[in-house]
Write a protein that holds these residues in place. Structure first.
Motif, short mmCIF file in Angstrom:
data_model
loop_
_atom_site.label_atom_id
_atom_site.label_comp_id
_atom_site.label_asym_id
_atom_site.label_seq_id
_atom_site.Cartn_x
_atom_site.Cartn_y
_atom_site.Cartn_z
N VAL A 28 11.65 5.16 -1.72
CA VAL A 28 11.90 3.80 -1.24
C VAL A 28 11.07 3.58 0.02
CG1 VAL A 28 13.66 2.26 -0.27
CG2 VAL A 28 14.23 3.78 -2.18
N THR A 29 10.46 2.39 0.13
CA THR A 29 9.62 2.08 1.28
C THR A 29 10.50 1.78 2.50
OG1 THR A 29 7.94 1.20 -0.17
CG2 THR A 29 7.80 0.56 2.14
N HIS A 66 0.84 -1.21 0.00
CA HIS A 66 0.00 0.00 0.00
C HIS A 66 0.87 1.25 0.00
CE1 HIS A 66 -3.34 -2.46 2.20
NE2 HIS A 66 -3.22 -2.78 0.92
N THR A 67 1.95 1.18 0.76
CA THR A 67 2.85 2.34 0.87
C THR A 67 3.49 2.64 -0.48
OG1 THR A 67 3.26 1.78 3.16
CG2 THR A 67 4.88 3.19 2.09
N ILE A 122 5.28 2.53 8.55
CA ILE A 122 5.74 2.14 7.22
C ILE A 122 5.47 3.33 6.31
CG2 ILE A 122 5.47 0.43 5.37
CD1 ILE A 122 3.88 -1.14 7.79
N TRP A 123 6.47 3.78 5.60
CA TRP A 123 6.28 4.96 4.77
C TRP A 123 7.21 4.92 3.57
CZ3 TRP A 123 9.58 4.62 8.80
CH2 TRP A 123 10.84 5.19 8.68
N GLY A 162 0.01 7.39 -6.37
CA GLY A 162 1.33 8.00 -6.47
C GLY A 162 2.43 6.97 -6.38
N GLY A 163 3.62 7.41 -5.99
CA GLY A 163 4.74 6.49 -5.85
C GLY A 163 5.60 6.44 -7.10
N LYS A 164 6.53 5.48 -7.07
CA LYS A 164 7.56 5.38 -8.11
C LYS A 164 7.03 5.35 -9.55
CE LYS A 164 11.98 3.43 -6.96
NZ LYS A 164 12.73 2.23 -6.60
#
Ligand SMILES: [Fe+2]
Lengths: 260, 281
Positions: free
Chosen positions: A199-200, A122-123, A192-193, B41-43
């Motif tokens: 990067v997680t 999810h992160t 968790i972020w 969002g994200g990578k």
């Protein structure tokens, strides 16, 4: 002549229930039997879904070992078929399945490991937001602090673990044997972020930091956060401790705004 | 929809994100799998936003389930529309198949019967989807491993009827035609001759796994010779068409893919410049 709807239902019955009715609907061609033709689709379907669980739950699969993981995958495909256009949601119900289905439910750490892996996923693709850095601490006037509200980054998730599930996950990730499963009355809270480099990341939180964070997440003003820490810390420790926390949160890229 | 010839493209894959940004490889455009970017969002979104500054983007979906008798998934279409407004692709495609049945997603491109009922169903659904999305869609022929007994026409006749009846454009996958021709024992040239160039928006090339008795469409190998040969034959018929190589598994380096793409460029240079010469003669 079968309707379009009939054919589609028979196709899904083949994939999901191994119902072979569809074989009677197709013509015999070349060297392949109708059974083999149907099997190509059924095998492909199950391999594709297995691949999703494999890559989403790598450490769980190591923890379980091949035989039990096979049993889990087969049972999950049969009982929790995909209802979402994206495969990323297919294994969403895996923690619940593990906690309700024997023999997995006899080992609650399994559902917890799976739950942690879901939080990591999810992160990975939750929303983006610009973050504040350390310089903001100097810019806030002293008299503004009591009424200050912080907004946290949308990628932050918290996870309460009653078992040493995250530690076990970590061991497997480092290619070492996981510790024996052990239970705690008080859960460990994991944050968790997604860090500034996309990067997680994850870390465990101390009791007082978690108390403060929960209030900050509820948009409570800074003065209320201080008050809530009184049972946990000596009076004169509260301000420097909180300042330290906020400084860490800024470093981690957790804070997206600070408003009076 | 842009009808311009975009040149030669590749599928955008996670593995190549940073190489594309740092090395700006000689690829004319990239095709994205829409579903991989329908996230908050994200990578993937971060890289796509950077990459689309340098390269035209085409969106390619796998989950529209246009041929399904299930109701259209409005949440999905809303998400797709939102992504298209953000990405501003040259065009958008999905597949002529069904993927969902009774709300369960097979995540496979399942073959439709080639009947008038299917044609009518597709025509009505394609118009409905295009209205919702506010743009035209392009549809790809899928590979298949079975032929229904009650089919009323060949696959290429089905496509031709659909183009006539519905006016939609195709993403012609040459590898899929080859795979199906082997699995069903037809002549792929019969197929290619039936597909009018003006119906074709884009071409896919890919590799597969030859199992002897049949071919599985795995997209994990380089484009093999028979597919190149068919591409060259169709290129002679079609004139310049935006072409790309799909690689979904066993993905090699960007450099290797750029070299493979050169083979498509070579065919284009050979066939299309001859055509130009012929036109001037
Ligand atoms: Fe394709």
């Amino acid at each position: 002549m079968p309707s379009l709807k009939d054919i589609q239902q028979e196709f899904m019955a083949l994939l999901q229930e191994n119902d072979r009715h569809l074989e009677k609907r197709i013509i015999k061609q070349g060297e392949l039997t109708n059974e083999q033709r149907a099997e190509i689709y059924r095998t492909g379907y199950r391999i594709r879904l297995r691949g999703v669980i494999d890559s989403d739950h790598e450490m769980l699969s190591l923890y379980l070992g091949d035989d039990l993981f096979d049993q889990l995958v087969e049972g999950y495909i049969d009982n929790a078929p995909s209802e979402h256009p994206s495969l990323r949601f297919f294994a969403e119900r895996l923690p619940e399945y593990l906690s309700k289905t024997e023999p997995f439910s006899n080992h609650p750490i399994l559902a917890e490991i799976a739950g942690f892996e879901r939080r990591l996923l999810h992160t990975f693709d939750s929303a983006d937001s610009d973050t504040l850095d350390q310089s903001v601490l100097q810019q806030i006037p002293a008299d503004a602090w009591p009424t200050l509200h912080f907004t946290m980054h949308p990628s932050i998730h918290f996870y309460a673990a009653y078992w040493n599930s995250v530690e076990s996950w970590q061991s497997l990730k480092n290619e070492t044997a996981p510790p024996e499963a052990s239970h705690n009355e008080q859960p460990t809270i994991w944050a968790i972020w997604r860090g500034p480099k996309k990067v997680t990341e994850y870390k465990s939180l101390q009791g007082a930091e978690w108390v403060a964070l929960q209030l900050v997440m509820q948009s409570k003003p800074f003065s209320e956060v201080c008050e809530a820490l009184q049972p946990h810390l000596e009076e004169e420790q509260i301000a420097p401790m909180l300042f330290g926390y906020i400084s860490d949160w800024l470093n981690n890229g957790w804070i997206t705004s600070a408003r009076g | 929809m842009s009808t311009d010839f975009l040149g030669f493209g590749l599928g955008l894959r996670t593995k190549h994100f940073s190489t594309i940004l740092s090395e700006k490889p000689a690829v004319d455009w990239f095709e994205i799998i829409s579903e991989n970017y329908m996230v908050d969002g994200g990578k993937p979104r971060y890289f796509l936003d950077q990459i689309r500054r340098d390269y035209p983007i085409v969106m390619h979906g796998v989950s529209m389930s246009i041929g399904s008798t299930d109701p259209l998934n409005m949440d999905y279409l809303k998400g797709l529309k939102k992504l298209s407004e953000e990405v501003q692709p040259q065009w958008m495609s999905d597949h002529l198949c069904f993927t969902t049945v009774g709300g369960i997603n097979s995540h496979d491109l399942l073959p439709l019967p080639y009947t008038q009922e299917t044609l009518d169903h597709l025509t009505q659904r394609i118009h409905q989807v295009q209205e919702i999305l506010g743009r035209e869609m392009v549809f790809e022929n899928v590979s298949s491993y079975l032929t229904y007994e009650h089919d009323q026409m060949q696959e290429w006749e089905f496509l031709a009827s659909l183009a006539t009846q519905c006016g939609c454009k195709f993403l012609l996958d040459i590898n899929n035609i080859y795979v199906s021709s082997r699995n069903h024992g037809f002549d792929p040239m019969d197929y290619l001759h039936a597909i009018k160039p003006e119906w074709v928006q884009q071409i896919h090339l890919a590799g597969h796994s030859d199992m002897g008795t049949h071919i599985v469409d795995t997209h994990d190998h380089p484009v093999p010779d028979p597919v190149w040969a068919l591409y060259e034959e169709y290129a002679k018929i079609s004139g310049p068409k935006s072409t790309m190589i799909e690689r979904d598994d066993n993905i090699p380096s960007m450099q290797e893919l750029v070299e493979e793409l050169q083979l498509a460029r070579d065919i284009g240079d050979r066939v299309w410049s001859q055509e130009k010469r012929a036109a001037h003669a």
